[in-house]
Design an enzyme around this catalytic site. Structure first.
Site, PDB file in Angstrom:
ATOM      1  N   HIS A   3     -63.656  19.436 -97.519  1.00 16.31           N
ATOM      2  CA  HIS A   3     -63.266  19.059 -96.100  1.00 16.31           C
ATOM      3  C   HIS A   3     -61.971  19.260 -95.878  1.00 16.31           C
ATOM      4  O   HIS A   3     -61.329  18.364 -95.759  1.00 16.31           O
ATOM      5  CB  HIS A   3     -63.967  17.849 -95.614  1.00 16.31           C
ATOM      6  N   ARG A  29     -56.390  15.990 -86.504  1.00 20.11           N
ATOM      7  CA  ARG A  29     -57.143  17.083 -86.809  1.00 20.11           C
ATOM      8  C   ARG A  29     -56.685  18.451 -85.680  1.00 20.11           C
ATOM      9  O   ARG A  29     -56.386  19.391 -86.371  1.00 20.11           O
ATOM     10  CB  ARG A  29     -58.655  16.898 -86.260  1.00 20.11           C
ATOM     11  N   CYS A  67     -62.619   9.509 -91.743  1.00 24.46           N
ATOM     12  CA  CYS A  67     -62.766  10.972 -91.541  1.00 24.46           C
ATOM     13  C   CYS A  67     -63.665  10.662 -89.974  1.00 24.46           C
ATOM     14  O   CYS A  67     -63.379  11.479 -89.134  1.00 24.46           O
ATOM     15  CB  CYS A  67     -63.278  11.877 -92.190  1.00 24.46           C
ATOM     16  N   GLN A 104     -59.727  18.114 -92.789  1.00 24.74           N
ATOM     17  CA  GLN A 104     -59.735  16.853 -92.555  1.00 24.74           C
ATOM     18  C   GLN A 104     -58.330  16.267 -93.624  1.00 24.74           C
ATOM     19  O   GLN A 104     -57.941  15.455 -93.054  1.00 24.74           O
ATOM     20  CB  GLN A 104     -61.002  16.057 -93.189  1.00 24.74           C
ATOM     21  N   ASP A 116     -65.736   7.191 -96.470  1.00 29.28           N
ATOM     22  CA  ASP A 116     -66.592   8.292 -95.519  1.00 29.28           C
ATOM     23  C   ASP A 116     -67.871   7.802 -95.584  1.00 29.28           C
ATOM     24  O   ASP A 116     -68.212   6.763 -96.349  1.00 29.28           O
ATOM     25  CB  ASP A 116     -66.428   9.484 -96.367  1.00 29.28           C
ATOM     26  N   ARG A 150     -67.856  25.901 -90.412  1.00 28.04           N
ATOM     27  CA  ARG A 150     -68.728  24.945 -91.044  1.00 28.04           C
ATOM     28  C   ARG A 150     -69.982  25.157 -91.535  1.00 28.04           C
ATOM     29  O   ARG A 150     -71.026  25.564 -90.572  1.00 28.04           O
ATOM     30  CB  ARG A 150     -68.681  23.614 -89.920  1.00 28.04           C
TER      31      ARG A 150
HETATM   32  N1  NVA Z   1     -69.175  13.406 -95.785  1.00 28.02           N
HETATM   33  C1  NVA Z   1     -69.415  13.899 -94.465  1.00 28.02           C
HETATM   34  C2  NVA Z   1     -68.412  14.127 -93.578  1.00 28.02           C
HETATM   35  C3  NVA Z   1     -68.510  14.251 -92.310  1.00 28.02           C
HETATM   36  C4  NVA Z   1     -67.183  14.586 -91.316  1.00 28.02           C
HETATM   37  C5  NVA Z   1     -70.436  14.815 -94.464  1.00 28.02           C
HETATM   38  O1  NVA Z   1     -70.402  15.803 -95.140  1.00 28.02           O
HETATM   39  O2  NVA Z   1     -71.299  14.722 -93.494  1.00 28.02           O
HETATM   40  N1   CP Z   2     -64.496  14.093 -89.316  1.00 28.98           N
HETATM   41  C1   CP Z   2     -65.264  15.218 -89.014  1.00 28.98           C
HETATM   42  O1   CP Z   2     -65.072  16.163 -89.591  1.00 28.98           O
HETATM   43  O2   CP Z   2     -65.806  14.813 -87.842  1.00 28.98           O
HETATM   44  P1   CP Z   2     -67.026  15.716 -87.210  1.00 28.98           P
HETATM   45  O3   CP Z   2     -68.115  15.967 -88.126  1.00 28.98           O
HETATM   46  O4   CP Z   2     -67.388  14.978 -85.874  1.00 28.98           O
HETATM   47  O5   CP Z   2     -66.380  17.201 -86.897  1.00 28.98           O
END
Ligand code: NVA
Ligand code: CP
Length: 323
Positions: A128, A292, A264, A131, A224, A101
Site C-alpha cells: 500500500h 493521503r 491507516c 498510504q 492496521d 486498487r
Molecule cells: N490491510 C488493510 C488496509 C486497508 C486500507 C486491507 O488490505 O484491507
Molecule cells: N487507508 C485506506 O486506504 O483507506 P480506504 O480503504 O478507505 O481507501
C-alpha cells in the site's frame, strides 16, 4: 521512460525525499499546480472497497486541475474478463495516469507493463505505497525529519501495510520493527528486500514477536486492521494470536514520551488499538488521513513530470543543417 509507483521502493531514497518535499509544498499551496490542466482525465479504478483512497484521489486530481474518472472495475469489462493488457492499452489513450486498487500485485505489474502513462498502486494484497507516503509525510511534519527515527508496526505482519512499512521506511532511512505473532510474519522476500535497503541506508530491521520490547524507544507506533480485505473467511482463528499485539496505553507508555500513533484506517477500536490510544493526544490519524491527498498529488505530479519526454531546446543546435 514511463515511471510507475507500484511498490514503495520504486522511488529511490532521494526521489522519495523529493516527493515528500513536493507534498509539503502542495499542502501549503493546494491550488497552485496545473499538472492535469485541460482538464486531462486520470482513471482511478477499484476492485475493492475504499473511502479514503477514493476521496483523496478524487479531490486531489481536481486540485491538480484534472478530471478524476472513478471506475468500479467490477462493473467494467475488466470485471468480465477483458485482459489487463487490453484495458491498459485502452485507458492510456484517454487519461494522463492510471490509479488502481486491486488484488494480487502481478495484476498491477501487468497494467504497468502495458501502459504508456504512469500507473499508481492504490493498494494490492501485497503493498500500500500511497498510504506510506502519507504516513512519512505525517512523521516528517510531526518531527521535522524521518531519517533516523524508529517506527514499530503492531499486528498482522503478513499484510500489505506491514510490507509497505518495511520497504518505505527503510527507504526513508528509518529503523523499522515489526511486532507480530509467529503465525503472521512478513514474507521472507519482503524482509530481504527491506534489509537490503536498510543496509544501504545504515538502519535496522527487526521482526519480533515480543510486543513490549518492540515499543521501547520507538518514535512511532503504527497498526492496521487484523483482518484485511479479502481475508474475512476464517478470520476468527487468527484473532487469538493477535491479542498481545494491540496498541494500548501500556504499550504506548513504553515508547518515547512524544511518540506518535498512526493507523491507516479503517480502525476497529478494541481490536488492533484501544479507543483510548486511537482517540488520545498522541494519535495523528486525522492528519495522516488528510495527508493521503497531498502525498498522492505529489506522486502523480512527480511521475507525470519524470515520464515526460525531454523538451527540445529552441537553441538546440545538435540537428544537422540541411544542405
Ligand atoms: N490491510 C488493510 C488496509 C486497508 C486500507 C486491507 O488490505 O484491507
Ligand atoms: N487507508 C485506506 O486506504 O483507506 P480506504 O480503504 O478507505 O481507501
Amino acid at each position: 521512460m514511463t515511471r510507475h509507483f507500484l511498490v514503495d521502493d520504486d522511488l529511490t531514497p532521494a526521489e522519495q525525499a523529493e516527493v515528500l518535499e513536493l507534498a509539503l509544498a502542495m499542502k501549503a499551496d493546494p491550488y497552485g499546480y496545473d499538472t492535469f490542466a485541460g482538464p486531462q482525465s486520470v482513471a482511478v479504478l477499484f476492485d475493492k472497497p475504499s473511502t479514503r483512497t477514493r476521496v483523496s484521489f478524487e479531490a486531489g486530481i481536481a486540485e491538480l486541475k484534472g478530471h478524476p474518472m472513478i471506475i468500479d472495475a467490477k462493473a467494467s469489462q475488466l470485471g468480465r474478463g477483458e485482459s489487463i493488457a487490453d484495458t491498459a492499452r485502452v485507458l492510456d489513450r484517454q487519461v494522463g495516469a492510471i490509479v488502481w486498487r486491486t488484488g494480487d500485485q502481478s495484476r498491477i505489474d501487468e497494467m504497468a507493463a502495458h501502459s504508456t502513462v504512469p500507473v499508481v498502486n492504490a493498494l494490492t494484497d501485497q503493498f500500500h505505497p500511497c498510504q506510506l507516503l502519507a504516513d512519512l509525510l505525517t512523521i516528517k511534519e510531526r518531527f521535522g525529519d524521518v531519517a533516523g527515527r524508529t517506527l514499530t508496526y503492531y499486528g498482522d505482519g503478513a499484510n500489505n501495510m506491514a510490507a509497505s512499512y518495511l520497504v518505505a521506511c527503510a527507504t526513508a532511512g528509518m529503523h523499522v520493527r515489526i511486532a507480530a505473532p509467529a503465525s503472521l510474519q512478513p514474507a521472507p522476500d519482503v524482509v530481504a528486500r527491506a534489509e537490503k535497503i536498510a543496509e544501504e541506508q545504515g538502519v535496522t530491521i527487526l521482526i519480533t514477536d515480543h510486543a513490549e520490547a518492540a515499543a521501547i524507544g520507538a518514535d512511532v507506533l503504527a497498526t492496521d486492521t487484523w483482518v484485511s480485505m479479502g481475508q474475512e473467511e476464517g478470520a476468527e482463528e487468527r484473532l487469538a494470536d493477535l491479542e498481545p499485539f494491540r496498541i494500548d496505553s501500556r504499550i504506548l507508555s513504553l515508547a518515547k514520551r512524544d511518540a506518535a500513533v498512526l493507523h491507516c484506517l479503517p480502525a476497529y477500536r478494541g481490536k488492533e488499538v484501544t479507543a483510548e490510544v486511537l482517540d488520545g493526544p498522541q494519535s495523528m490519524i486525522w492528519d495522516e488521513a488528510e495527508n493521503r491527498r497531498h502525498a498522492q498529488k505529489a506522486i502523480l505530479h512527480w511521475l507525470v513530470t519524470a515520464s515526460a519526454p525531454p523538451q527540445e531546446s529552441e537553441t538546440d543546435d545538435s540537428t544537422p543543417d540541411e544542405d
